[in-house]
Scaffold this active site. Sequence first.
Site, PDB file in Angstrom:
ATOM      1  N   LYS A  42       0.920  -1.122   0.006  1.00  0.00           N
ATOM      2  CA  LYS A  42      -0.078   0.123   0.002  1.00  0.00           C
ATOM      3  C   LYS A  42       0.857   1.330  -0.114  1.00  0.00           C
ATOM      4  CE  LYS A  42      -2.631   2.860   3.080  1.00  0.00           C
ATOM      5  NZ  LYS A  42      -2.626   2.973   4.571  1.00  0.00           N
ATOM      6  N   ASP A  60      -6.640   1.186   1.219  1.00  0.00           N
ATOM      7  CA  ASP A  60      -6.644   1.622   2.711  1.00  0.00           C
ATOM      8  C   ASP A  60      -7.940   1.118   3.476  1.00  0.00           C
ATOM      9  OD1 ASP A  60      -8.574   3.171   1.937  1.00  0.00           O
ATOM     10  OD2 ASP A  60      -7.792   4.853   3.370  1.00  0.00           O
TER      11      ASP A  60
END
Length: 227
Positions: A126, A145
């Site tokens: 991420k 997220d």
Amino acid sequence: MGTPLDTRTAQAEEVLERLYEEYPDTTISLSYSNRLELLIAVMLSAQCTDERVNTVTAELFEKYDTAEDYAAADQEELAEDINSITYFNNKAKYIRSACADIIEKHDGEVPDTMSELTDLAGVGRKTANVVLQHGHDIVEGIVVDTHVQRLSRRLGLTDEEYPERIEEDLMPVVPETDWQQFTHLFISHGRAVCNARNPDCDACVLEAICPSSKLDHDVDLASGDEW
Ligand code: SF4
């Protein structure tokens, strides 16, 4: 109504169209002025709000400038400098270690590949995706997220629970040109309307196509629990 479209591809397209209309200017909300600052800000933002990170980095980026500055920093002092952020001790360790690697293996420059970034301490897919997208203009995937995770499940775009599996579900159904904005649109909508505890389905532009809409359905597909 709360009726999703027939395929995930069609659902993703309709969701995007509605969210683009609603949040035309949405973008990353972390403050930074170069790639190293971006990397540090994203590392700090894990399990923490962007707002708090921005408050802390306003002073941090004045005090520390280069990767050398962070690598040479005293662990206790750096931890103290970021101590209003979640997991500040670990994050200080990761930042010092990542910066030492950046100096040793990458001539002091933040690397520009997924594998080199994820080899740095404390950098997962991420964080790497955000740095690639906003620091290097390279879009290799979709940043998942907590908002993207929750909304993708609520909207029936995935049944998966974990970010990397969710990303694998999303990439084939979201046009590649939209991968970067997809995250920002979902974050904006997650903050403004479809929050974790009490989504405002009455006011939601996605209500007609949302299989989790409280107006028509009993179950929150994000958690699998009844509303
Ligand atoms: S606010 Fe309600 S209708 Fe809108 S996306 Fe979230 S759960 Fe679905």
